[in-house]
Design a protein around this motif. Structure first.
Motif, PDB file in Angstrom:
ATOM      1  N   GLY A 219      11.425   4.300   8.044  1.00 52.09           N
ATOM      2  CA  GLY A 219      11.343   3.702   6.720  1.00 52.09           C
ATOM      3  C   GLY A 219      10.190   2.750   6.543  1.00 52.09           C
ATOM      4  N   GLU A 220       9.439   2.450   7.627  1.00 51.89           N
ATOM      5  CA  GLU A 220       8.285   1.563   7.528  1.00 51.89           C
ATOM      6  C   GLU A 220       7.047   2.364   7.911  1.00 51.89           C
ATOM      7  OE1 GLU A 220       8.702  -2.131   9.537  1.00 51.89           O
ATOM      8  OE2 GLU A 220      10.456  -2.729   8.367  1.00 51.89           O
ATOM      9  N   THR A 221       6.484   3.052   6.923  1.00 45.86           N
ATOM     10  CA  THR A 221       5.338   3.917   7.159  1.00 45.86           C
ATOM     11  C   THR A 221       4.089   3.076   7.360  1.00 45.86           C
ATOM     12  OG1 THR A 221       6.358   5.604   5.776  1.00 45.86           O
ATOM     13  CG2 THR A 221       4.019   5.842   6.240  1.00 45.86           C
ATOM     14  N   GLY A 222       3.310   3.417   8.395  1.00 50.37           N
ATOM     15  CA  GLY A 222       2.095   2.676   8.686  1.00 50.37           C
ATOM     16  C   GLY A 222       1.046   3.549   9.330  1.00 50.37           C
ATOM     17  N   ILE A 223      -0.019   2.915   9.776  1.00 47.96           N
ATOM     18  CA  ILE A 223      -1.109   3.605  10.460  1.00 47.96           C
ATOM     19  C   ILE A 223      -0.793   3.561  11.958  1.00 47.96           C
ATOM     20  CG2 ILE A 223      -3.603   3.714  10.787  1.00 47.96           C
ATOM     21  CD1 ILE A 223      -3.773   1.753   8.333  1.00 47.96           C
ATOM     22  N   GLN A 224      -0.495   4.707  12.541  1.00 45.16           N
ATOM     23  CA  GLN A 224      -0.164   4.780  13.965  1.00 45.16           C
ATOM     24  C   GLN A 224      -1.440   5.110  14.737  1.00 45.16           C
ATOM     25  OE1 GLN A 224       2.491   7.910  15.296  1.00 45.16           O
ATOM     26  NE2 GLN A 224       3.507   6.517  16.724  1.00 45.16           N
ATOM     27  N   ILE A 225      -1.812   4.216  15.634  1.00 43.49           N
ATOM     28  CA  ILE A 225      -3.060   4.335  16.380  1.00 43.49           C
ATOM     29  C   ILE A 225      -2.722   4.316  17.862  1.00 43.49           C
ATOM     30  CG2 ILE A 225      -5.303   3.260  16.852  1.00 43.49           C
ATOM     31  CD1 ILE A 225      -5.020   1.921  14.058  1.00 43.49           C
TER      32      ILE A 225
ATOM     33  N   ALA B 217       0.837  -1.195   0.000  1.00 38.62           N
ATOM     34  CA  ALA B 217       0.000   0.000   0.000  1.00 38.62           C
ATOM     35  C   ALA B 217       0.872   1.244   0.000  1.00 38.62           C
ATOM     36  CB  ALA B 217      -0.920  -0.010   1.216  1.00 38.62           C
ATOM     37  N   ASN B 218       0.445   2.260  -0.720  1.00 39.02           N
ATOM     38  CA  ASN B 218       1.260   3.463  -0.939  1.00 39.02           C
ATOM     39  C   ASN B 218       1.101   4.473   0.197  1.00 39.02           C
ATOM     40  OD1 ASN B 218      -1.427   3.802  -1.774  1.00 39.02           O
ATOM     41  ND2 ASN B 218      -0.890   5.568  -3.046  1.00 39.02           N
ATOM     42  N   LEU B 219       1.557   4.094   1.390  1.00 42.50           N
ATOM     43  CA  LEU B 219       1.442   4.967   2.558  1.00 42.50           C
ATOM     44  C   LEU B 219       2.574   5.983   2.659  1.00 42.50           C
ATOM     45  CD1 LEU B 219       0.394   2.288   5.192  1.00 42.50           C
ATOM     46  CD2 LEU B 219      -1.046   4.129   4.344  1.00 42.50           C
ATOM     47  N   THR B 220       3.724   5.664   2.084  1.00 42.82           N
ATOM     48  CA  THR B 220       4.924   6.484   2.289  1.00 42.82           C
ATOM     49  C   THR B 220       4.738   7.965   1.965  1.00 42.82           C
ATOM     50  OG1 THR B 220       6.312   4.550   1.889  1.00 42.82           O
ATOM     51  CG2 THR B 220       7.369   6.697   1.721  1.00 42.82           C
ATOM     52  N   PRO B 221       4.052   8.353   0.888  1.00 46.90           N
ATOM     53  CA  PRO B 221       3.944   9.793   0.595  1.00 46.90           C
ATOM     54  C   PRO B 221       3.236  10.600   1.677  1.00 46.90           C
ATOM     55  CG  PRO B 221       3.364   8.484  -1.322  1.00 46.90           C
ATOM     56  CD  PRO B 221       3.459   7.537  -0.176  1.00 46.90           C
ATOM     57  N   TYR B 222       2.514   9.934   2.584  1.00 48.78           N
ATOM     58  CA  TYR B 222       1.746  10.642   3.603  1.00 48.78           C
ATOM     59  C   TYR B 222       2.380  10.513   4.981  1.00 48.78           C
ATOM     60  CZ  TYR B 222      -1.294  10.109  -0.366  1.00 48.78           C
ATOM     61  OH  TYR B 222      -1.782  10.116  -1.645  1.00 48.78           O
TER      62      TYR B 222
ATOM     63  N   LYS C 221       3.516  -2.017   6.492  1.00 45.76           N
ATOM     64  CA  LYS C 221       3.856  -3.011   5.475  1.00 45.76           C
ATOM     65  C   LYS C 221       2.605  -3.756   4.995  1.00 45.76           C
ATOM     66  CE  LYS C 221       7.790  -5.223   6.072  1.00 45.76           C
ATOM     67  NZ  LYS C 221       8.847  -6.040   6.695  1.00 45.76           N
ATOM     68  N   ILE C 222       1.527  -2.999   4.768  1.00 46.78           N
ATOM     69  CA  ILE C 222       0.278  -3.586   4.277  1.00 46.78           C
ATOM     70  C   ILE C 222       0.462  -3.924   2.803  1.00 46.78           C
ATOM     71  CG2 ILE C 222      -2.196  -3.223   3.978  1.00 46.78           C
ATOM     72  CD1 ILE C 222      -1.952  -1.008   6.141  1.00 46.78           C
ATOM     73  N   ALA C 223       0.313  -5.189   2.459  1.00 45.13           N
ATOM     74  CA  ALA C 223       0.589  -5.626   1.085  1.00 45.13           C
ATOM     75  C   ALA C 223      -0.406  -6.693   0.675  1.00 45.13           C
ATOM     76  CB  ALA C 223       2.012  -6.146   0.962  1.00 45.13           C
ATOM     77  N   GLY C 224      -0.610  -6.820  -0.626  1.00 51.94           N
ATOM     78  CA  GLY C 224      -1.497  -7.845  -1.147  1.00 51.94           C
ATOM     79  C   GLY C 224      -1.280  -8.042  -2.629  1.00 51.94           C
TER      80      GLY C 224
ATOM     81  N   PHE D 211      -7.230   8.143   3.938  1.00 59.56           N
ATOM     82  CA  PHE D 211      -7.887   7.057   3.211  1.00 59.56           C
ATOM     83  C   PHE D 211      -9.163   7.552   2.532  1.00 59.56           C
ATOM     84  CE2 PHE D 211      -5.014   4.568   5.668  1.00 59.56           C
ATOM     85  CZ  PHE D 211      -4.919   3.325   5.075  1.00 59.56           C
ATOM     86  N   ALA D 212      -9.882   8.448   3.195  1.00 61.47           N
ATOM     87  CA  ALA D 212     -11.166   8.910   2.661  1.00 61.47           C
ATOM     88  C   ALA D 212     -11.018   9.631   1.334  1.00 61.47           C
ATOM     89  CB  ALA D 212     -11.854   9.815   3.678  1.00 61.47           C
ATOM     90  N   ASN D 213      -9.838  10.190   1.089  1.00 62.19           N
ATOM     91  CA  ASN D 213      -9.598  10.901  -0.166  1.00 62.19           C
ATOM     92  C   ASN D 213      -9.163   9.967  -1.298  1.00 62.19           C
ATOM     93  OD1 ASN D 213     -10.239  13.439   0.846  1.00 62.19           O
ATOM     94  ND2 ASN D 213      -8.165  13.734   1.662  1.00 62.19           N
ATOM     95  N   ASN D 214      -9.391   8.662  -1.093  1.00 63.93           N
ATOM     96  CA  ASN D 214      -9.005   7.661  -2.094  1.00 63.93           C
ATOM     97  C   ASN D 214      -7.517   7.716  -2.411  1.00 63.93           C
ATOM     98  OD1 ASN D 214     -11.548   6.488  -2.441  1.00 63.93           O
ATOM     99  ND2 ASN D 214     -12.164   8.080  -3.893  1.00 63.93           N
ATOM    100  N   ASN D 215      -6.732   8.065  -1.406  1.00 62.98           N
ATOM    101  CA  ASN D 215      -5.291   8.188  -1.621  1.00 62.98           C
ATOM    102  C   ASN D 215      -4.556   6.852  -1.507  1.00 62.98           C
ATOM    103  OD1 ASN D 215      -5.170  10.974  -2.064  1.00 62.98           O
ATOM    104  ND2 ASN D 215      -5.258  11.397   0.127  1.00 62.98           N
ATOM    105  N   ILE D 216      -5.119   5.906  -0.774  1.00 66.47           N
ATOM    106  CA  ILE D 216      -4.385   4.685  -0.436  1.00 66.47           C
ATOM    107  C   ILE D 216      -4.943   3.508  -1.235  1.00 66.47           C
ATOM    108  CG2 ILE D 216      -3.591   3.198   1.419  1.00 66.47           C
ATOM    109  CD1 ILE D 216      -2.676   6.142   1.583  1.00 66.47           C
ATOM    110  N   SER D 217      -4.064   2.775  -1.860  1.00 64.58           N
ATOM    111  CA  SER D 217      -4.478   1.625  -2.656  1.00 64.58           C
ATOM    112  C   SER D 217      -3.368   0.595  -2.706  1.00 64.58           C
ATOM    113  CB  SER D 217      -4.853   2.059  -4.083  1.00 64.58           C
ATOM    114  OG  SER D 217      -3.712   2.579  -4.742  1.00 64.58           O
ATOM    115  N   ILE D 218      -3.742  -0.599  -3.088  1.00 68.58           N
ATOM    116  CA  ILE D 218      -2.805  -1.655  -3.463  1.00 68.58           C
ATOM    117  C   ILE D 218      -3.095  -1.938  -4.926  1.00 68.58           C
ATOM    118  CG2 ILE D 218      -2.156  -4.068  -3.152  1.00 68.58           C
ATOM    119  CD1 ILE D 218      -2.847  -3.788  -0.201  1.00 68.58           C
ATOM    120  N   GLY D 219      -2.215  -1.460  -5.810  1.00 68.69           N
ATOM    121  CA  GLY D 219      -2.524  -1.489  -7.225  1.00 68.69           C
ATOM    122  C   GLY D 219      -3.715  -0.581  -7.482  1.00 68.69           C
TER     123      GLY D 219
END
Length: 775
Positions: free
Chosen positions: A518-524, A465-470, A647-650, A481-489
């Motif tokens: 270097g491992e961008t993710g969703i921090q909760i 998933a393309n999280l790094t730019p954010y 590291k969300i991937a699919g 996510f609501a802005n349709n910014n995040i996707s896998i392919g």
């Protein structure tokens, strides 16, 4: 008696130190004029080449001029004196070697030696002095004994190749010693701006070596102004260099900065200082894979210090590819391109063949350079099991002869590969033993890291998933996510959070790599000091626009009192039960498992998964399932805290022959065409490069094919069982690849159809194009 002796010893030590207290050399760089014999300090060599007042205000009574003038200046911190050659000798007559005490402004004539000496330095312990004659004879002077010894006149580099000719051709320059006792030699001359930097590793010999060659490690070749004739270290480990008219500084990354013209004229000459820095030029080539692979200096990451490095062209005598760069530490990131982003792109030389889950042997060809004059070794690791480390079983090596331009690495016996992103590491070095491990320091050679994809046997890649730019933005994670910014392919992801916790206490809530660089993710997280009970749990739902295969992600920073429950649902909205096959825990002593929950197993003992560590990390996968959504439930028994989903991937396996971003009914210019009419790029008026040029004036297609009397024909074949022996039968394609197309004249009840090969698996094969769309 013991007390009196001790007091006398203290008094003697205090008297010695007080004797030099009047002269403070700290932070200063000195120049010895070859024409006047005057010693001056540069006023501020960081920014100016202006010399200050004369230190030896009483000139030496026998100061010659010209090429035989004073030279080879050194300063001893032990005696507080300068040492230099006052009058040069010859091959058969001794020189006049003197010391100058700046505290008393007095000279002493010491034992002399034969030869013309332009290069000299005091030792780091202040008890000796090294000199090199114009015929490259290395000598040592003992300040304690007032005696000279001839050390060596025969030299080889670190590869055993003779340096005698090179040194004779570059007999100018100077020498300096660092705080480790390493002797640094700058060799240049003959009006050339090119100079060489060598290093004699401590302990430098103090007695004759006879005919045994002295090993000079060739560190560097660099352009640094014509005829460099003086060098000295500063406290930062940089080298000041003079060339008769100008002062330069070789920075600790080997770049050279011009400081300016030395003034006053006539004051320039040999350089010296009382700085003996430890580990100067501690710069190396590093990798840039994520630090789980031990990449950073603090992790003892792989690093190759400069050896026969050409700083002007960024090359070396032993390297991977065509260029090499140097850093003070690694730049790890998920793309394994931090080195390229922060320095030159020296890792674009590799082309990796397809690697799939069905691969059992794998071979790559690595471009190399070996002009050392001796053999070397290339070793490579690929993280085939994708466990975040380079295992010993994943390494292979090959010999790299002198003169080689390519080396082949081959792995065999591979099995059980899972699709997804993984990483490789390549290391080349002179000695095989130096690179048995994927970590640690080596003199010379290079390391290259990179990321590659293990695809399914059907050719569909697993992408992240393309999280790094954010990363570390101010927006809340669900808003990104609501802005349709995040996707896998082209599979869009959505994210929602629910909690009864006050909004001000629901923090952090963002896209971040705070826990692991270097491992961008969703921090909760939450900021409630009393913890986070079940009644206030943070429920985070990650959904996919289309159920996704081969889903995986990493949970990080599960520590003091934390509990994260993971409920994943399949394409039929049924709960997927987690089994040990679905997860791996970095340190099972820290993380416990209960059903679908991962929790701090140390509690109530305080356990902190510090940033930058893998403690508190769980890798989760749902291979073999299609997942529509994952619900994460976060509670905390202790205090404020947070965790990260990274590291969300699919799998991304979409055959798309209609751009999903196009608006229905609208027209779009064609960007590609093939014509036999000779009018590509022209309008009807014959002019070029206008907005209406062919084929852009055609609309709503990807490719335009055009001719007067010829058509475009895809290979025509048949799948008719009655013609299975025909040369054009589709079964004659014995090695089809995914994406191959033919026109099957037998298909669709003899009407024919355009077919594409989708793979060898169940339900795959040669399939007709019969439905447009993006699956």
């Amino acid at each position: 008696m013991k007390t009196n002796f001790f007091l006398i010893l203290i008094f003697q030590l205090i008297s010695f130190n007080l004797g030099h207290a009047q002269f403070d050399c700290e932070g200063k760089t000195y120049s010895l004029s070859a024409t006047t014999g005057e010693i001056r300090a540069f006023s501020n060599p960081l920014t100016s080449a202006a010399l200050g007042t004369v230190i030896n205000t009483t000139p030496h009574p026998a100061t010659p001029t010209g090429t035989n003038g004073p030279n080879a200046l050194g300063y001893s911190n032990a005696t507080g004196k300068f040492y230099y050659v006052q009058v040069q000798g010859t091959a058969s007559t001794n020189n006049t070697f003197v010391s100058y005490d700046p505290t008393t402004n007095t000279y002493a004539t010491l034992a002399g030696t034969t030869g013309t000496i332009f290069r000299g330095t005091a030792t780091n312990d202040g008890l000796g002095y090294y000199a090199i004659t114009s015929t490259n004879v290395l000598k040592y002077y003992s300040i304690t004994n007032n005696t000279w010894a001839t050390i060596a006149s025969n030299y080889v580099n670190q590869n055993g190749v003779s340096l005698n000719t090179l040194l004779n051709d570059n007999a100018g320059g100077d020498i300096a010693m660092d705080g480790n006792g390493n002797l640094w030699i700058l060799a240049g001359g003959n009006g050339s701006p090119t100079a060489y930097v060598f290093r004699v590793k401590s302990a430098v010999p103090q007695t004759s070596m006879g005919s045994t060659p002295l090993v000079l490690e060739q560190v560097l070749k660099q352009n640094m102004g014509e005829n460099p004739n003086g060098i000295s270290f500063n406290s930062a480990g940089e080298l000041y260099i003079s060339n008769g008219t100008k002062l330069f500084r070789m920075n600790n990354n080997f770049t050279v900065s011009e400081i300016g013209n030395i003034s006053p004229m006539g004051g320039q000459g040999d350089l010296a200082s009382c700085a003996y820095p430890l580990n100067p030029f501690a710069i190396s080539d590093f990798g840039d894979a994520p630090d789980s692979y031990k990449t950073l200096l603090s992790s003892n990451g792989p690093r190759h210090t400069a050896s026969q490095y050409d700083a002007t062209n960024n090359t070396a005598s032993l390297m991977i590819g065509s260029t090499i760069d140097l850093e003070f530490d690694a730049y790890p990131n998920a793309d394994a391109n931090g080195d390229d982003n922060n320095n030159i792109n020296d890792e674009n030389s590799m082309v990796f063949p397809a690697l799939t889950t069905a691969t059992n042997t794998y071979t790559i060809t690595v471009p190399v350079v070996n002009s050392t004059g001796t053999g070397a070794t290339l070793r490579g690791w690929i993280d085939f099991n994708r466990n975040g480390t380079f295992d010993a079983s994943e390494a292979v090596s090959v010999a790299v002869p002198n003169g080689a331009t390519n080396a082949i690495l081959s792995w065999s016996g591979l099995s059980g590969l899972s699709a997804g992103e993984t990483y490789y590491r390549l290391r080349i070095a002179k000695n095989n033993a130096d690179i048995i491990l994927p970590t640690g320091s080596v003199f010379g050679g290079e390391v290259e890291d990179g990321r590659i994809t293990i695809t399914n046997a059907n050719g569909c890649p697993v992408v992240m998933a393309n999280l790094t730019p954010y990363n570390n933005g101010t927006a809340k994670s669900e808003a990104v996510f609501a802005n349709n910014n995040i996707s896998i392919g082209n599979n869009r992801l959505s994210l929602t959070h629910t909690t009864t916790l006050a909004a001000s206490l629901f923090t952090p809530n963002r896209i971040s790599d705070d826990h692991y660089n270097g491992e961008t993710g969703i921090q909760i997280g939450h900021n409630q000091s009393s913890g986070l009970p079940e009644s206030q749990k943070i429920v985070s739902t990650l959904s996919f626009n289309t159920p996704i295969s081969l889903l995986s992600f990493t949970l990080s920073d599960i520590d003091y009192g934390d509990r994260v429950k993971v409920n994943a649902y399949d394409e039929n909205n049924s709960l997927i039960t987690l089994t040990p096959a679905n997860y791996s825990i970095y340190n099972p002593a820290n993380i416990g498992v209960s059903g679908n929950s991962f929790y701090d197993a140390q509690y109530p003992v305080v356990f902190e998964a510090a940033s930058g560590t893998r403690e508190g990390t769980v890798n989760v996968n749902f291979h073999g399932k299609k997942v529509s959504r994952v619900v994460f439930e976060f509670t905390d028994d202790a205090m404020q805290g947070a965790y990260t989903i990274s590291k969300i991937a699919g799998e991304y396996c979409a055959v798309c022959y209609e751009d999903p971003t196009l608006v229905t009914g609208a027209t779009y210019p064609v960007k590609h065409g093939i014509t036999t009419l000779g009018r590509a790029g022209k309008t009807s008026s014959g002019t070029n490069n206008t907005a209406s040029d062919w084929p852009m004036n055609k609309n709503s297609a990807f490719t335009v094919l055009e001719s007067k009397s010829k058509g475009f024909v895809i290979t025509r074949m048949t799948s008719d069982p009655a013609q299975s022996s025909a040369i054009n039968h589709i079964n004659k394609i014995t090695n089809p690849v995914v994406g191959m197309m033919v026109f099957d004249t037998f298909a669709d009840s003899g009407k024919g159809c355009l077919k594409i090969y989708t793979g060898p698996g169940t339900g795959e094969g040669w399939k007709c194009f019969n439905t447009q769309g993006c699956p």
